[in-house]
Structures are given as structure tokens and as C-alpha cells.
Design an enzyme around this catalytic site. Structure first.
Site, PDB file in Angstrom:
ATOM      1  N   GLY A   1      48.498  60.762  28.926  1.00  0.00           N
ATOM      2  CA  GLY A   1      48.597  60.333  27.547  1.00  0.00           C
ATOM      3  C   GLY A   1      50.018  60.310  27.028  1.00  0.00           C
ATOM      4  O   GLY A   1      50.393  59.424  26.242  1.00  0.00           O
TER       5      GLY A   1
ATOM      6  N   GLY B   1      42.180  60.489  28.852  1.00  0.00           N
ATOM      7  CA  GLY B   1      42.540  61.115  30.126  1.00  0.00           C
ATOM      8  C   GLY B   1      43.311  62.396  29.909  1.00  0.00           C
ATOM      9  O   GLY B   1      43.180  63.055  28.871  1.00  0.00           O
ATOM     10  N   SER B   2      44.123  62.736  30.876  1.00  0.00           N
ATOM     11  CA  SER B   2      44.884  63.981  30.815  1.00  0.00           C
ATOM     12  C   SER B   2      46.018  63.873  29.801  1.00  0.00           C
ATOM     13  O   SER B   2      46.470  62.775  29.448  1.00  0.00           O
ATOM     14  CB  SER B   2      45.468  64.302  32.191  1.00  0.00           C
ATOM     15  OG  SER B   2      46.470  63.360  32.540  1.00  0.00           O
TER      16      SER B   2
ATOM     17  N   GLU C   1      43.016  60.152  23.414  1.00  0.00           N
ATOM     18  CA  GLU C   1      41.994  61.199  23.543  1.00  0.00           C
ATOM     19  C   GLU C   1      42.283  61.936  24.838  1.00  0.00           C
ATOM     20  O   GLU C   1      41.939  61.471  25.925  1.00  0.00           O
ATOM     21  CB  GLU C   1      40.589  60.587  23.570  1.00  0.00           C
ATOM     22  CG  GLU C   1      40.192  59.909  22.277  1.00  0.00           C
ATOM     23  CD  GLU C   1      39.932  60.865  21.137  1.00  0.00           C
ATOM     24  OE1 GLU C   1      40.015  62.091  21.358  1.00  0.00           O
ATOM     25  OE2 GLU C   1      39.670  60.388  20.019  1.00  0.00           O
TER      26      GLU C   1
END
Length: 525
Positions: A258, A253-254, A275
């Protein structure tokens, strides 16, 4: 270019897809692989297609009690699953891959309709799931460690890898099933059990995957709790991140999301695989093959309507070819077919929702205030076929790398044109001059330029490509990036290691007990 699609056949087609994949009008909040739960007394969420605004189906949202049920079931399943030899676990994954092949067309259509990416990309995402199953099957016989020579006589040293336990997977809307499969299939052959929290924006594809997996688990008399899914909001994600019973959290995600997950997992000394965002650039040197580069640029910039973490955000162009490249792009962009993602002629589908549209418009306003020059695009399409307000025209903006907006990732089809002069080192410095470090690319026929780009002082990204674009990674290589992208690696190569715990073993087969480093420690009688 406007695209339309005949609504009546489409309605029937979607109805058939939902029926084939087991999607009900209202779907349960969780699944333990074999059984579904969370059907009454829960908040429901309607899932609308960004393609036409239609209600696809609804889902029940899981509670904290549902979460406890999932975790306790997964804990018990791990005791059984870890005892199966890895090649036997690989056989289960092989069967899952075969089931995915059977349902590829239907699942690909659901991915497209629920998320908004064009059908070719939806089918490609399911193919990626099939490919990772194949990869994991081979991997199941290659979970190897190393042997080392001991300094002590008649001693043997080696290392081995053991299953971790429960792996929590938090996935994003833009790849609603593929990224889950990267984690789940590898973790599965490693002996772990999986709890999957899909994006609340695209949960129906997860429900469909659970129905597909159920048949395989039942056919092999496996217990519930190996492959689990729980549908919920950020509260469920927070429970997972803070739960010491889950040794590894893989979150996509963003960067903002994260960092929260990483902080929570780190506070309990757990493992996290992150990621996160990308701000990916293609460098076009004066030695680039522009004919070859053009398709890569356009697909990278507008594919998935700019909602890939590997989407091309920045185009760093040598001054000698800058005007030529700009002219070519300005000829191509007006001809891009924008429309319903299930129309086979569409190349650009909708953004996921109106919040994404607002972010798109806000970014364009911001960058223009900074001095950016909007060359084309930026409009919200209206009229027949565009009633949802989620269709936009991809934008091209002349900008400078240091602009605040250029430094940020906007999950939308905005391509920034950035001019550079001099040697390729100047372009590499621009490319590296952002917080993110996921994917990068250079187009050049000059060996010295491409090798500089790939050198230790070249691209600082986890992915560095030559004469292909930033988007569309194969499953064979490890996928992930550096800096604000999170440092995680998924999919191919040796990414499997993170799903296991590493253990060093020393065996003494002598009748003496020599100590390492020559230490003498004799006990007196």
C-alpha cells in the site's frame, strides 16, 4: 482433528463448477467485459488449489500492450456509461446481482477451492457481493449533494457529484471477489468504469465474475470497457498506480504494498483508497460474557486460517479471567476440524501457499525468542489429505504487546494472549499500541467500559465493536481503518463519495454582479 474428503466426487464437482463458470484449461489475460484477449504468445501461470495441490486451470499473464488496450477501451466506454442516468446504471447492477444469485453455489465453491477458505466463508463472500449490488441499486437514486444559502442576494449555491472516470481496483487473494465488488458496484452506479487487477494467486474467480457480467452487458447492448479485468503481476499494478488516466486507485493488501501504491499515486496527485494490514484485538474485561465471547474469539483467530485483514491477532484479557479464558481455548483448539475447505465439517482450511507457511513458522520462532510462550499449535500437518504442506495447526502464544512480532501482522492463525490489570483504560492503551488501526472489539456487560471503548479517547480503529468479534463486517457500514491500515473507506455509508468528483456551483439569477465578502470592483467606462 483430521478431516478427509472423497476425492472422486470432488473432482467431478470441481469440473462441473469450472464448466458452469466458463473456466477453460488456459484462460485469456484480459477481458473488456464483452470480449476476451491475450491468448497467444504470453507467459502462463498455473493456478493450484491450496486445498489439495491440484491444477485448477492456467491463465495467460497480461503484457504492457494488453494494458494499453484495456485502458483505451475503458476511456471510450466511460463516454457512454457516464451519460446513462444513475438509476439506469443501478438497473445494470441489479441484474448483475441477480446473475450472482444464480451462480452463488458454484462461485462460492470456486472461491473456497482456489483460495482455501471453508465453503461457508466462500458462500458468504458471494453473498456479500449480492448484498453490495442491492445496496448500490438503492444508492443509484441517492447520489445527493447539499444546498447552501449564499451571502449574495438572488444567488443560489449547491454542490453536486460527477463521475471520476476510470477506477483501478487491485485486490488481494484472501477476498478474491468481495472487495472488488465493493468498489466496482459502487463506482459503477457513480458512472465510473472499472479496471480490475485480481491477485495473481487467485485470478480464476475474477475470470468467472467476468463471464457472469458479460451476459448482463450483452443483454443490455452496452459497450465493452465498463467492467474490465486484467491478469498480471506487480508490473501491471505499477502501470495502474502510475497512470494519470486512472484518477482513483483502490488497493487492498499489505501495508508494504500500500505504501508503494500510495507513493506512486500521490506523486501524480491522484486519489488512492487503501485497505491495508490489521493487527486486531479483542478486549475481554472481567465483566465479559465469556460464553458469548468464545465463538467470536475462535472464528476471528482461525477463520480463513487467519488470513483476513480483520482476523483477531491479539486477545487482551483482564488478569481476573485470564486463566479461565486460556483454559477454555486450550480445550477448544485441539477439537477444531482442519481439512479440505469443501468438506462441510471443516472449520479450518489451508494457508494460501508454502510461503505463507514459512511466514507462520518464522513468526512463531521469532516471538518465542522474544520470550513468548507457545501454548498450542504451530505444526505443519502431514499424511493423507495434507500432502500440500499448507495445512497448519492454529497457534496460541502468551506474549507481551511490545514484542516485535506482536507488533507486526502475520497473515496466519496465531493468537497472542496478553494480560492486563486495572481499569479498561489500560486495555485500550494496549489495543491502540500498534501501528495498524483496522478492527477492534470489546466484550463487557459494563456500560462504562463499553462507552469508554467507543469514545474519542477509546479505540483508534476504523471499526470498533461491542460484544461481537473483530471479523465479519456488514456491507451497510463504511469499512476501513486508520494509521498503517491506510485510511480508506469502502462499502457502505457514504463511501461512494470517493468514486466521484465534488463540485460547488453558484448561480446568479439577478441582474447585478455583487462580489463575495463585500468586495467592490467597479470598471470605469
Amino acid at each position: 482433528m483430521k478431516q478427509t474428503i472423497d476425492e472422486m466426487p470432488l473432482r467431478q464437482e470441481i469440473t462441473d463448477v469450472l464448466h458452469q463458470l466458463g473456466i477453460k484449461e488456459v484462460n485469456p489475460a484480459y477481458s473488456t467485459g464483452l470480449e476476451w484477449g491475450g491468448t497467444e504468445g504470453r507467459t502462463t501461470r498455473d493456478i493450484l488449489s491450496p486445498a489439495d495441490g491440484s491444477l485448477i486451470a492456467s491463465v495467460n499473464m497480461a503484457t504492457a500492450e494488453d494494458y494499453e488496450t484495456i485502458v483505451s477501451t475503458a476511456q471510450e466506454a466511460f463516454k457512454v456509461w457516464r451519460m446513462m442516468p444513475s438509476p439506469k446504471r443501478g438497473e445494470i447492477v441489479r441484474q448483475i446481482g441477480e446473475k450472482l444469485r444464480e451462480h452463488k453455489e458454484a462461485l462460492g465453491k470456486l472461491v473456497s477451492y482456489e483460495m482455501g477458505k471453508i465453503l461457508q466463508e466462500g458462500l458468504g463472500e458471494v453473498q456479500e457481493m449480492i448484498d453490495i449490488c442491492d445496496f448500490a441499486v438503492g444508492l443509484s437514486r441517492q447520489l445527493h449533494g447539499y444546498t447552501m444559502h449564499s451571502e449574495r442576494p438572488q444567488h443560489r449555491m449547491y454542490e453536486q457529484y460527477h463521475p471520476l472516470g476510470i477506477v483501478g481496483v487491485i485486490s488481494a487473494f484472501n477476498f478474491p471477489v468481495a472487495v472488488w465488488s465493493w468498489n466496482a458496484m459502487l463506482a459503477g452506479v457513480c458512472g465510473d468504469v472499472i479496471i480490475w487487477k485480481p491477485s495473481e494467486k487467485t485470478p480464476l474467480t475474477a475470470v468467472a465474475c467476468q463471464h457472469i457480467i458479460r451476459d448482463v452487458l450483452a443483454d443490455n447492448d452496452l459497450p465493452e470497457g465498463i467492467f474490465n479485468v486484467i491478469i498480471g503481476d506487480a508490473e501491471i499494478g505499477s502501470l495502474m498506480a502510475n497512470d494519470t488516466r486512472i484518477p482513483l486507485i483502490s488497493a487492498t493488501g499489505s501495508t508494504r504494498m500500500g505504501k508503494k501504491v500510495g507513493e506512486a499515486v500521490g506523486a501524480r496527485l491522484g486519489k488512492s483508497l487503501l485497505e491495508l494490514g490489521g493487527n486486531n484485538a479483542i478486549i475481554l474485561t472481567e465483566n465479559a460474557d465469556l460464553e458469548m465471547a468464545m465463538n467470536a474469539i475462535v472464528f476471528g483467530a482461525v477463520g480463513t486460517c487467519g488470513q483476513r485483514c480483520t482476523s483477531t491477532r491479539r486477545l487482551i484479557i483482564h488478569e481476573n479471567v485470564y486463566e479461565q479464558v486460556k483454559e477454555r481455548l486450550l480445550k477448544v483448539y485441539p477439537k477444531l476440524p482442519i481439512g479440505h475447505p469443501l468438506d462441510s465439517t471443516t472449520l479450518v482450511g489451508p494457508l494460501i501457499d508454502k510461503d505463507a507457511v514459512k511466514a507462520f513458522q518464522g513468526a512463531l520462532k521469532h516471538v518465542q525468542k522474544e520470550g513468548g510462550n507457545l501454548l498450542i499449535g504451530g505444526d505443519i500437518l502431514e499424511g493423507v489429505g495434507y500432502e500440500t504442506g499448507t495445512y497448519v495447526t492454529p497457534a496460541i502464544v502468551e506474549a507481551e504487546n511490545h514484542f516485535e512480532m506482536v507488533q507486526e501482522e502475520t497473515f496466519a492463525p496465531i493468537l497472542y494472549l496478553i494480560k492486563y490489570s486495572g481499569d479498561v483504560e489500560n486495555a485500550i492503551e494496549l489495543q491502540n499500541g500498534v501501528k495498524q488501526g483496522l478492527s477492534s472489539s470489546i466484550f463487557s456487560t459494563n456500560l462504562l467500559e463499553t462507552e469508554a471503548f467507543l469514545s474519542h479517547w477509546g479505540s483508534d480503529c476504523g471499526i470498533a465493536n461491542v460484544n461481537i468479534g473483530t471479523s465479519g463486517a456488514e456491507i451497510g457500514g463504511a469499512f476501513g481503518g486508520e494509521k498503517d491500515t491506510g485510511g480508506g473507506r469502502e462499502s457502505g455509508s457514504d463511501a461512494w463519495r470517493i468514486y466521484m468528483r465534488r463540485q460547488t456551483n453558484t448561480i446568479n439569477y439577478s441582474r447585478e454582479l455583487p462580489l463575495a465578502q463585500g468586495i467592490k470592483f467597479d470598471i470605469m467606462d
